[in-house]
Design a protein around this motif. Sequence first.
Motif, PDB file in Angstrom:
ATOM      1  N   THR A  99      -6.731  -4.153   6.707  1.00  0.00           N
ATOM      2  CA  THR A  99      -6.812  -3.114   5.842  1.00  0.00           C
ATOM      3  C   THR A  99      -7.215  -3.409   4.402  1.00  0.00           C
ATOM      4  OG1 THR A  99      -5.493  -1.046   5.112  1.00  0.00           O
ATOM      5  CG2 THR A  99      -4.260  -3.315   5.306  1.00  0.00           C
ATOM      6  N   ASP A 100      -7.642  -2.471   3.710  1.00  0.00           N
ATOM      7  CA  ASP A 100      -7.965  -2.343   2.340  1.00  0.00           C
ATOM      8  C   ASP A 100      -7.560  -1.069   1.565  1.00  0.00           C
ATOM      9  OD1 ASP A 100      -9.616  -0.763   3.390  1.00  0.00           O
ATOM     10  OD2 ASP A 100     -11.597  -1.820   2.676  1.00  0.00           O
ATOM     11  N   ARG A 154       1.787   2.907   4.733  1.00  0.00           N
ATOM     12  CA  ARG A 154       1.124   2.977   5.856  1.00  0.00           C
ATOM     13  C   ARG A 154       1.638   2.483   7.217  1.00  0.00           C
ATOM     14  NH1 ARG A 154      -1.567   3.073   1.727  1.00  0.00           N
ATOM     15  NH2 ARG A 154      -3.765   4.000   1.698  1.00  0.00           N
ATOM     16  N   THR A 155       2.774   1.837   7.086  1.00  0.00           N
ATOM     17  CA  THR A 155       3.629   1.417   8.297  1.00  0.00           C
ATOM     18  C   THR A 155       4.884   2.087   8.568  1.00  0.00           C
ATOM     19  OG1 THR A 155       4.959  -0.365   7.015  1.00  0.00           O
ATOM     20  CG2 THR A 155       2.984  -1.115   8.108  1.00  0.00           C
ATOM     21  N   ARG A 156       5.102   3.134   7.542  1.00  0.00           N
ATOM     22  CA  ARG A 156       6.469   3.904   7.795  1.00  0.00           C
ATOM     23  C   ARG A 156       6.054   4.914   8.875  1.00  0.00           C
ATOM     24  NH1 ARG A 156       6.411   7.255   3.121  1.00  0.00           N
ATOM     25  NH2 ARG A 156       6.678   5.172   1.897  1.00  0.00           N
ATOM     26  N   ASP A 182      -7.270   3.127   7.335  1.00  0.00           N
ATOM     27  CA  ASP A 182      -6.272   3.888   7.788  1.00  0.00           C
ATOM     28  C   ASP A 182      -6.706   4.483   9.251  1.00  0.00           C
ATOM     29  OD1 ASP A 182      -5.105   3.454   5.476  1.00  0.00           O
ATOM     30  OD2 ASP A 182      -5.159   5.233   4.529  1.00  0.00           O
ATOM     31  N   THR A 183      -7.769   5.010   9.290  1.00  0.00           N
ATOM     32  CA  THR A 183      -8.030   5.496  10.681  1.00  0.00           C
ATOM     33  C   THR A 183      -7.972   4.491  11.797  1.00  0.00           C
ATOM     34  OG1 THR A 183      -9.648   7.016   9.797  1.00  0.00           O
ATOM     35  CG2 THR A 183     -10.033   6.588  11.891  1.00  0.00           C
ATOM     36  N   ALA A 217       3.855  -1.466  -1.927  1.00  0.00           N
ATOM     37  CA  ALA A 217       4.055   0.062  -1.790  1.00  0.00           C
ATOM     38  C   ALA A 217       3.100   0.695  -0.837  1.00  0.00           C
ATOM     39  CB  ALA A 217       4.226   0.768  -2.998  1.00  0.00           C
ATOM     40  N   ALA A 218       2.030   0.038  -0.583  1.00  0.00           N
ATOM     41  CA  ALA A 218       0.996   0.687   0.237  1.00  0.00           C
ATOM     42  C   ALA A 218       1.052   0.157   1.451  1.00  0.00           C
ATOM     43  CB  ALA A 218      -0.545   0.445  -0.608  1.00  0.00           C
TER      44      ALA A 218
END
Length: 272
Positions: free
Chosen positions: A9-10, A68-70, A16-17, A63-64
């Motif tokens: 991921t960046d 994304r994992t939440r 995200d997809t 934080a990012a």
Amino acid sequence: MPRPFLVLTDFTAAADTALRYAADLAKPLGASLVLLHIRRESLLDPDAFMGTIRHLTEGEVAAALEERTRGLAVPVTVESTADGIEAAVSDAVRRHQPSLVVLGKPDTEETPDELVSSTSLKLLRATRTPLLVVPISHTAQVPPQRITIAADDLPFSLKPQTEAIRELLGQLQPTITVEHVVEPEDRDDCTASRDAVLKSGLTAEISQVRTHGVRHLHTVHGILQGAAETHADLLLVVARRRSFLGQLFNRSVTSQVILHGRLPMLLLPALE
């Protein structure tokens, strides 16, 4: 315990997809994810050429990653690195032994060919691990129910790292079709291609393997046409050694399929 998927991921929409796709694929298989943050200028990002990338602080990265994992329905391990993509992914592959590496692909119409093709194929070269490329605009079903395998009519052997893909196919039990592209004037018989796939052991746990011949002047367009005609959810490409070790990445069939494909594409590094 199934081996994890290594997802890159960046924090772009394409990444995200790919993360959502990987989570949806991992859940029925009981697999976990390793989410590896790579600096944006190391991935398929045209902004790297424009000088418009905003560099994130460690706190912003954390934080990012948390955002994304939440809520993902599979276990996730997160990591971040400042290394270049080849070194970072090679190290992560060595430590986690993933069954595949997952990479998001943005809309590449405005992205230089060399950036898209070389990034993907360099990862195959560096890790020899199956690579799943997920286009940002894909609408394919996850997990895939119909998988089309693009193969020529020459024998091949799969590297030990691809063993997990045979197991994955056995668990999913999708409809498998082997497609082979020939010149318009040639017979579109797929017997040799099907035999090559069967002898490789890739489909050992699949009871029936179908075939689909395509006549086309251009191999790449024929492969993509065949995937559409077979209503594939996933296109599996057997990437021969010459495809991802050559210097002119953007001229290989594999790289052109990556460039123009709109389906998720699973690249398997093969031995000649």
